[in-house]
Design a protein around this motif. Structure first.
Motif, PDB file in Angstrom:
ATOM      1  N   ASP A  26       0.861  -1.186   0.000  1.00  0.00           N
ATOM      2  CA  ASP A  26       0.000   0.000   0.000  1.00  0.00           C
ATOM      3  C   ASP A  26       0.897   1.236   0.000  1.00  0.00           C
ATOM      4  N   THR A  27       0.776   2.079  -1.019  1.00  0.00           N
ATOM      5  CA  THR A  27       1.682   3.224  -1.142  1.00  0.00           C
ATOM      6  C   THR A  27       1.465   4.286  -0.080  1.00  0.00           C
ATOM      7  N   ARG A  28       0.355   4.225   0.630  1.00  0.00           N
ATOM      8  CA  ARG A  28       0.181   5.181   1.741  1.00  0.00           C
ATOM      9  C   ARG A  28       1.120   4.840   2.892  1.00  0.00           C
ATOM     10  N   ARG A  29       1.462   3.564   3.036  1.00  0.00           N
ATOM     11  CA  ARG A  29       2.343   3.140   4.122  1.00  0.00           C
ATOM     12  C   ARG A  29       3.772   2.877   3.656  1.00  0.00           C
ATOM     13  N   HIS A  30       3.949   2.691   2.353  1.00  0.00           N
ATOM     14  CA  HIS A  30       5.273   2.386   1.804  1.00  0.00           C
ATOM     15  C   HIS A  30       5.595   3.417   0.722  1.00  0.00           C
TER      16      HIS A  30
END
Length: 476
Positions: free
Chosen positions: A94-98
């Protein structure tokens, strides 16, 4: 089956199904607005990207193409900030977390402006840099960097300084740096904008080979869509941030013909001026030569004459000396030998105008060259299709909008000689047509256009001059 915005929920469902469990990357109901913008750049976009698939993103300037690519790279929202909603996943992350650092190696991006992507001064060091960052064993780095340069036809540039490369050469070096990482997801943001037609075809064919042979997922945006449409598997079309179409390329062609015909038309169309009478010579280059500090002779004994009322297109392969000759004509470089005659004022639009922003408002940026005259700046902004953009910050504009802003800045002083270096970079087909009409409407100045866009050259130029690899002129 191809889908369009009119399909509503059916469109979004089709996108999820197409990405499905096999998607390497997917966006679900993605919306994003940049920090200083009130309107979202992307609005409720859903799309999945499968391994081995080449997907082409089309749309007008400012439609959200670059933002979509940045979202898959994790740059949206981590680098840009702003308001983000929905979900983006790449390789299960998930790009919000990574953020981009975690995605490095899995994702590699070639940006619209390769000038802003470069870190090192030497080409080989630049290509090796990404490999060092992702922990490639030191004994493998140089060989992989050289292999990547060879794959894009740039192995001969390995020892060169990046500051001495042409725009097209630099674009190939930056592409090599992305390919050296052997990413699973390759994001190409207008990768052929500064490449000659032969190099552009080779690049796109390389992207297709990577998809077929390695299973690389390729997502690319383009404003010269003819060749990508012949090679890609799937097309997304964005309009004002909305996903208007998502479907296989054969159905995309029919949809584009009906809804966005300028993206599939063969030529530049009628721009309204055909009979032109040329006046006195505004600039004459007589057997000029130029070499950069590394002693590479870039221009050797070139002669060129530019008359008032005439538009000359200068074409040729990457590294053939087009930009150098254009800078000599504009007075930005002094030739080593030969003679330059110039009558009146010259202005020059560079390949990378975004690097030279001086002011925080668009109208103030244009007014720099006219003594701060904001009224004249506003008139020129309107002439290039940017009416109402006066208060916008130049860096908040899309690549195509920044190109038009820079064009306004060099048009506003009403020069006697106008030199434009790749003026259609990032510009959609409709705006190219408008630009051709705008340039042809002026019969008082001489205009020199450096371009790799053959269709635009044919549409706008009274004369096409080819700077061949041996640096001999061929007139058409």
């Amino acid at each position: 089956m191809g889908t369009s915005r009119a399909g509503g929920a059916g469109r979004r469902h089709a996108c999820r199904r197409r990405g499905g469990a096999v998607a390497l990357a997917r966006a679900e109901n993605l919306s994003f607005a940049y920090p200083a913008s009130t309107a979202p750049a992307i609005r409720d976009v859903s799309a999945g990207l499968a391994p081995g698939q080449v997907t082409l993103v089309l749309g007008r300037s400012g439609s959200g193409k670059s933002t979509l690519l940045r979202a898959f790279a994790g740059l949206v929202p981590h680098f840009h900030g702003g308001r983000f909603s929905g979900r983006v996943e790449v390789a299960g992350l998930d790009t919000r977390r990574h953020g981009p650092a975690r995605l490095a190696g899995t994702v590699a991006t070639l940006f619209q402006d390769p000038e802003g992507q470069v870190v090192f001064t030497r080409v080989l060091n630049e290509v090796a840099f990404g490999l060092e960052n992702v922990g490639t064993p030191p004994q493998e780095i140089e060989a992989r960097a050289l292999e990547a340069l060879e794959s894009v036809g740039a192995e001969h540039l390995s020892g060169r300084l990046v500051t001495e490369l042409s725009g097209g050469e630099l674009q190939r070096v930056c592409l090599a740096a992305t390919l050296a990482l052997e990413p699973r997801l390759l994001l190409l943001d207008e990768p052929t904008s500064q490449l000659d037609p032969e190099a552009a075809e080779a690049l796109l064919e390389l992207a297709v080979r990577l998809a077929r042979d390695r299973g690389t997922t390729v997502l690319l945006s383009e404003q010269r869509p003819a060749l990508p449409l012949a090679l890609c598997d799937r097309v997304l079309f964005l309009e004002d941030g909305h996903l208007e179409f998502d479907g296989p390329v054969d159905q995309a062609r029919a949809w584009l013909e009906e809804h966005q015909s300028s993206f599939v038309s063969a030529g530049g169309g009628d721009v309204g001026v055909h009979l032109r009478h040329f006046g006195e010579v505004a600039c004459r280059l007589d057997r000029v030569s130029y070499a950069y500090p590394d002693h590479l002779l870039v221009v050797d004994g070139a002669s060129l004459e530019l008359r008032r009322g005439e538009i000359v297109a200068l074409v040729g392969r990457n590294g053939s000396g087009k930009t150098t000759l254009a800078k000599i004509a504009a007075g930005l470089l002094e030739p080593l030998s030969g003679r330059v005659e110039r009558r009146g004022r010259a202005t020059y639009l560079s390949q990378d105008p975004g690097r030279y922003v001086l002011r925080e408002r668009a109208d103030e940026e244009v007014a720099v060259g006219v003594g701060g005259d904001l009224a004249a700046a506003s008139r020129t902004l309107a002439a290039v299709g940017l009416a109402g953009y006066e208060s916008r910050h130049p860096r908040d504009l899309s690549s195509g909008e920044r190109e038009r802003l820079a064009l306004a800045a060099v048009l506003a002083p009403e020069p006697d000689l106008l030199v434009l270096d790749e003026p259609t970079r990032g510009v959609d087909p409709e705006r190219k047509h408008e630009l051709a009409a705008l340039l042809k409407a002026n019969t008082e100045r001489a205009t020199l256009v450096v371009t790799h866009d053959r269709a635009f050259a044919k549409a706008v130029a009274d004369r096409i001059v080819s700077l061949a690899p041996d640096r001999e002129f061929v007139h058409a």
